[in-house]
Design a protein around this motif. Structure first.
Motif, PDB file in Angstrom:
ATOM      1  N   GLU A 132     -11.363  -7.312 -36.355  1.00 29.05           N
ATOM      2  CA  GLU A 132     -10.324  -6.779 -35.474  1.00 29.05           C
ATOM      3  C   GLU A 132      -9.753  -7.873 -34.581  1.00 29.05           C
ATOM      4  O   GLU A 132      -8.534  -7.957 -34.368  1.00 29.05           O
ATOM      5  N   SER A 133     -10.613  -8.733 -34.064  1.00 29.33           N
ATOM      6  CA  SER A 133     -10.158  -9.833 -33.214  1.00 29.33           C
ATOM      7  C   SER A 133      -9.330 -10.839 -34.003  1.00 29.33           C
ATOM      8  O   SER A 133      -8.264 -11.275 -33.555  1.00 29.33           O
ATOM      9  N   TRP A 134      -9.787 -11.225 -35.188  1.00 28.70           N
ATOM     10  CA  TRP A 134      -9.078 -12.216 -35.995  1.00 28.70           C
ATOM     11  C   TRP A 134      -7.706 -11.718 -36.433  1.00 28.70           C
ATOM     12  O   TRP A 134      -6.773 -12.514 -36.591  1.00 28.70           O
ATOM     13  N   ARG A 135      -7.577 -10.415 -36.642  1.00 32.00           N
ATOM     14  CA  ARG A 135      -6.294  -9.891 -37.113  1.00 32.00           C
ATOM     15  C   ARG A 135      -5.193 -10.037 -36.066  1.00 32.00           C
ATOM     16  O   ARG A 135      -4.008  -9.934 -36.398  1.00 32.00           O
ATOM     17  N   THR A 136      -5.548 -10.249 -34.819  1.00 27.58           N
ATOM     18  CA  THR A 136      -4.538 -10.488 -33.787  1.00 27.58           C
ATOM     19  C   THR A 136      -4.344 -11.975 -33.520  1.00 27.58           C
ATOM     20  O   THR A 136      -3.553 -12.352 -32.666  1.00 27.58           O
ATOM     21  N   ASP A 137      -5.079 -12.804 -34.271  1.00 22.00           N
ATOM     22  CA  ASP A 137      -5.049 -14.241 -33.991  1.00 22.00           C
ATOM     23  C   ASP A 137      -5.026 -15.031 -35.299  1.00 22.00           C
ATOM     24  O   ASP A 137      -3.983 -15.183 -35.926  1.00 22.00           O
ATOM     25  N   ALA A 138      -6.180 -15.505 -35.748  1.00 27.09           N
ATOM     26  CA  ALA A 138      -6.247 -16.409 -36.896  1.00 27.09           C
ATOM     27  C   ALA A 138      -5.763 -15.777 -38.195  1.00 27.09           C
ATOM     28  O   ALA A 138      -5.253 -16.473 -39.079  1.00 27.09           O
ATOM     29  N   LEU A 139      -5.909 -14.457 -38.337  1.00 28.00           N
ATOM     30  CA  LEU A 139      -5.515 -13.783 -39.571  1.00 28.00           C
ATOM     31  C   LEU A 139      -4.310 -12.873 -39.376  1.00 28.00           C
ATOM     32  O   LEU A 139      -4.091 -11.949 -40.168  1.00 28.00           O
ATOM     33  N   ALA A 140      -3.515 -13.151 -38.368  1.00 29.19           N
ATOM     34  CA  ALA A 140      -2.379 -12.276 -38.046  1.00 29.19           C
ATOM     35  C   ALA A 140      -1.417 -12.124 -39.219  1.00 29.19           C
ATOM     36  O   ALA A 140      -0.816 -11.065 -39.403  1.00 29.19           O
ATOM     37  N   ASP A 141      -1.251 -13.166 -40.021  1.00 26.20           N
ATOM     38  CA  ASP A 141      -0.301 -13.124 -41.135  1.00 26.20           C
ATOM     39  C   ASP A 141      -0.994 -12.993 -42.491  1.00 26.20           C
ATOM     40  O   ASP A 141      -0.374 -13.243 -43.524  1.00 26.20           O
ATOM     41  N   CYS A 142      -2.256 -12.602 -42.488  1.00 23.81           N
ATOM     42  CA  CYS A 142      -3.036 -12.574 -43.720  1.00 23.81           C
ATOM     43  C   CYS A 142      -3.305 -11.152 -44.198  1.00 23.81           C
ATOM     44  O   CYS A 142      -3.335 -10.209 -43.417  1.00 23.81           O
ATOM     45  N   ALA A 143      -3.511 -11.027 -45.507  1.00 22.51           N
ATOM     46  CA  ALA A 143      -3.967  -9.778 -46.116  1.00 22.51           C
ATOM     47  C   ALA A 143      -5.421  -9.946 -46.515  1.00 22.51           C
ATOM     48  O   ALA A 143      -5.789 -10.957 -47.122  1.00 22.51           O
ATOM     49  N   VAL A 144      -6.254  -8.981 -46.176  1.00 23.48           N
ATOM     50  CA  VAL A 144      -7.681  -9.043 -46.482  1.00 23.48           C
ATOM     51  C   VAL A 144      -7.941  -8.257 -47.762  1.00 23.48           C
ATOM     52  O   VAL A 144      -7.714  -7.046 -47.810  1.00 23.48           O
ATOM     53  N   ILE A 145      -8.434  -8.940 -48.796  1.00 24.12           N
ATOM     54  CA  ILE A 145      -8.638  -8.314 -50.102  1.00 24.12           C
ATOM     55  C   ILE A 145      -9.961  -7.578 -50.190  1.00 24.12           C
ATOM     56  O   ILE A 145     -10.115  -6.601 -50.930  1.00 24.12           O
ATOM     57  N   GLY A 146     -10.968  -8.034 -49.439  1.00 22.81           N
ATOM     58  CA  GLY A 146     -12.278  -7.400 -49.515  1.00 22.81           C
ATOM     59  C   GLY A 146     -13.282  -8.156 -48.671  1.00 22.81           C
ATOM     60  O   GLY A 146     -12.966  -9.176 -48.048  1.00 22.81           O
ATOM     61  N   ILE A 147     -14.501  -7.654 -48.660  1.00 21.71           N
ATOM     62  CA  ILE A 147     -15.599  -8.270 -47.917  1.00 21.71           C
ATOM     63  C   ILE A 147     -16.743  -8.518 -48.876  1.00 21.71           C
ATOM     64  O   ILE A 147     -17.116  -7.645 -49.668  1.00 21.71           O
ATOM     65  N   GLY A 148     -17.302  -9.736 -48.828  1.00 16.72           N
ATOM     66  CA  GLY A 148     -18.472 -10.081 -49.623  1.00 16.72           C
ATOM     67  C   GLY A 148     -19.597 -10.497 -48.701  1.00 16.72           C
ATOM     68  O   GLY A 148     -19.374 -11.223 -47.730  1.00 16.72           O
ATOM     69  N   VAL A 149     -20.803 -10.032 -48.990  1.00 11.19           N
ATOM     70  CA  VAL A 149     -21.951 -10.286 -48.117  1.00 11.19           C
ATOM     71  C   VAL A 149     -23.065 -10.949 -48.916  1.00 11.19           C
ATOM     72  O   VAL A 149     -23.452 -10.453 -49.984  1.00 11.19           O
ATOM     73  N   ALA A 150     -23.577 -12.065 -48.400  1.00  7.44           N
ATOM     74  CA  ALA A 150     -24.671 -12.800 -49.022  1.00  7.44           C
ATOM     75  C   ALA A 150     -25.934 -12.554 -48.219  1.00  7.44           C
ATOM     76  O   ALA A 150     -26.054 -13.022 -47.081  1.00  7.44           O
ATOM     77  N   VAL A 151     -26.881 -11.816 -48.780  1.00  7.03           N
ATOM     78  CA  VAL A 151     -28.083 -11.382 -48.052  1.00  7.03           C
ATOM     79  C   VAL A 151     -29.313 -12.127 -48.559  1.00  7.03           C
ATOM     80  O   VAL A 151     -29.520 -12.223 -49.773  1.00  7.03           O
ATOM     81  N   PRO A 152     -30.147 -12.632 -47.660  1.00 11.72           N
ATOM     82  CA  PRO A 152     -31.389 -13.280 -48.081  1.00 11.72           C
ATOM     83  C   PRO A 152     -32.470 -12.250 -48.405  1.00 11.72           C
ATOM     84  O   PRO A 152     -33.379 -11.993 -47.616  1.00 11.72           O
ATOM     85  N   GLY A 153     -32.338 -11.621 -49.555  1.00 17.60           N
ATOM     86  CA  GLY A 153     -33.290 -10.585 -49.949  1.00 17.60           C
ATOM     87  C   GLY A 153     -32.895  -9.986 -51.281  1.00 17.60           C
ATOM     88  O   GLY A 153     -31.944 -10.431 -51.933  1.00 17.60           O
ATOM     89  N   LEU A 154     -33.609  -8.973 -51.689  1.00 19.68           N
ATOM     90  CA  LEU A 154     -33.349  -8.292 -52.953  1.00 19.68           C
ATOM     91  C   LEU A 154     -32.254  -7.258 -52.753  1.00 19.68           C
ATOM     92  O   LEU A 154     -32.369  -6.382 -51.890  1.00 19.68           O
ATOM     93  N   VAL A 155     -31.194  -7.357 -53.542  1.00 21.43           N
ATOM     94  CA  VAL A 155     -30.033  -6.483 -53.403  1.00 21.43           C
ATOM     95  C   VAL A 155     -29.765  -5.785 -54.720  1.00 21.43           C
ATOM     96  O   VAL A 155     -29.765  -6.413 -55.787  1.00 21.43           O
TER      97      VAL A 155
END
Length: 390
Positions: free
Chosen positions: A130-153
């Protein structure tokens, strides 16, 4: 990655193919795309125009060329289409926005004040986005979120079956982040994603048989690439090298019956350096600045034990390359010759002669890049995934 055989038949598949080429291989001229795909020039021009209109690629003026004829415009993936990469660890949560052109638009490392829950991580991702969308990502489209977890997924649904150092068991992390952000979320093991990133863009590019070991605050994980494809096991849990028991001389042992990640451990190095917390770059700087003999001795000890574990992997898997990421790259840097000698001494000579050992080329970006690839993956099947994300 783009297919190696004949061009896909449908227009949608061709759009995804071209986008995949310029993302994975870098900007290409229209003429180079014509050669790579076998499609004719007018078809390439029409497909590129469609991708430009969708905001997925940009066209640049052609570079000067010695070839006869009019130079061809260069097609580049957009820097304004991003994936949000998340790497939760016991010491900190790192979050970044990685663009289709593989640039990192913004990143933050938020040090934990306590052991984070999955709900904490989901809330933190939503707050930073939410913060980045008003600043660093104001002109960007977000395609998705990827998460790298140190464990069994369980990668099929993003449930963290067991991340012991974080205290997570059967946690629906993907669903929690999706609920908090409204954005499609995928989760996988951090070392699996590190292996993917290094295979696509780093030390393992072009190498189809490799072993990747990731050293982080939670311990040691691993990823495998066999015949050019990720080998994740029946349930997605393959590569847990940190839980193996390598051969350890009595004088080198620090625990009564410890596994690899208990003996080859980032915390041991931090304690000797007098550091409570450090990211990989800070730890590297501290190791480079010290001349303390006990630090060098610890690097040597860890390299010997790591060499024993790698020899087992080399015997079983016969890889062309072993890639070491995180603090394991620093162990390699501090005692590379010893590490190689241990693998050569303990592995079958034929397999040892065929393998190289290298540090991860992507450095501290490797897990963020891998997590972004997880989020970008639907695009390689259909560019309609981009429309669905907005």
């Amino acid at each position: 990655m783009p297919p190696e055989s004949a061009a896909p038949r449908s227009r949608e598949a061709n759009l995804a193919w071209i986008l995949s080429i310029v993302h994975h291989d870098g900007p290409r001229s229209r003429s180079a795309l014509t050669e790579a795909t076998g499609l004719n020039r007018s078809t390439i021009a029409a497909l590129v125009a469609e991708l430009v209109g969708a905001g997925l690629v940009d066209e640049r003026p052609p570079e000067s060329s010695a070839r006869a004829g009019r130079p061809s415009p260069v097609v580049a993936p957009s820097a304004d289409v991003v994936a949000i990469s998340v790497h939760p660890e016991v010491d900190a949560v790192e979050i970044a926005a990685v663009a289709l052109d593989r640039s990192i638009r913004v990143r933050e490392r938020i040090v934990n004040t306590g052991q984070p829950t999955t709900a904490d991580v989901a809330a933190l991702v939503a707050e930073r986005l939410e913060s980045w969308r008003t600043d660093a990502l104001a002109d960007c489209a977000v395609i998705g979120i990827g998460v790298a977890v140190p464990g069994l997924v369980r990668s099929a649904d993003g449930v963290v079956r067991n991340a012991p150092h974080l205290g997570w068991t059967d946690e629906p992390l993907a669903a929690l982040i999706h609920e908090a952000t409204g954005i499609r979320t995928a989760v996988d093991n951090d070392a699996t994603l590190g292996a993917l990133a290094e295979h696509l863009f780093g030390a393992g590019r072009g190498i189809d048989e490799l072993v990747y070991l990731n050293g982080g605050a939670s311990g040691i994980g691993g990823g495998l690439v066999i015949h050019g494809l990720a080998a994740t096991g029946a349930s997605g849990y393959a590569g847990e090298f940190g839980h193996n028991r390598p051969g350890i001389d009595g004088a080198d042992r620090r625990t009564d019956d410890g596994v690899l990640e208990d003996e080859v451990n980032r915390r041991h190095l931090l304690d000797l350096l007098g550091l409570d917390d450090a990211d990989d770059d800070e730890l590297a700087a501290a190791l480079a600045a010290t001349e303390a003999p006990e630090v060098h001795a610890e690097l040597v000890r860890q390299a010997k034990i790591l060499g024993s574990a790698l020899a087992n992997a080399v015997n079983v898997l016969n890889p062309a390359l072993v890639v070491l990421g995180g603090f394991l790259a620093l162990v390699d840097e501090g005692a590379h010759d010893l590490l190689v000698d241990e693998v050569s001494r303990l592995a079958m000579p034929e397999s040892a002669a065929a393998v190289a050992i290298r540090a991860a080329e992507l450095g501290s970006d490797r897990l963020l890049v891998g997590a972004a690839e997880l989020a970008f993956r639907p695009l390689w099947g259909s560019t309609r995934a981009f429309d669905a994300s907005r």
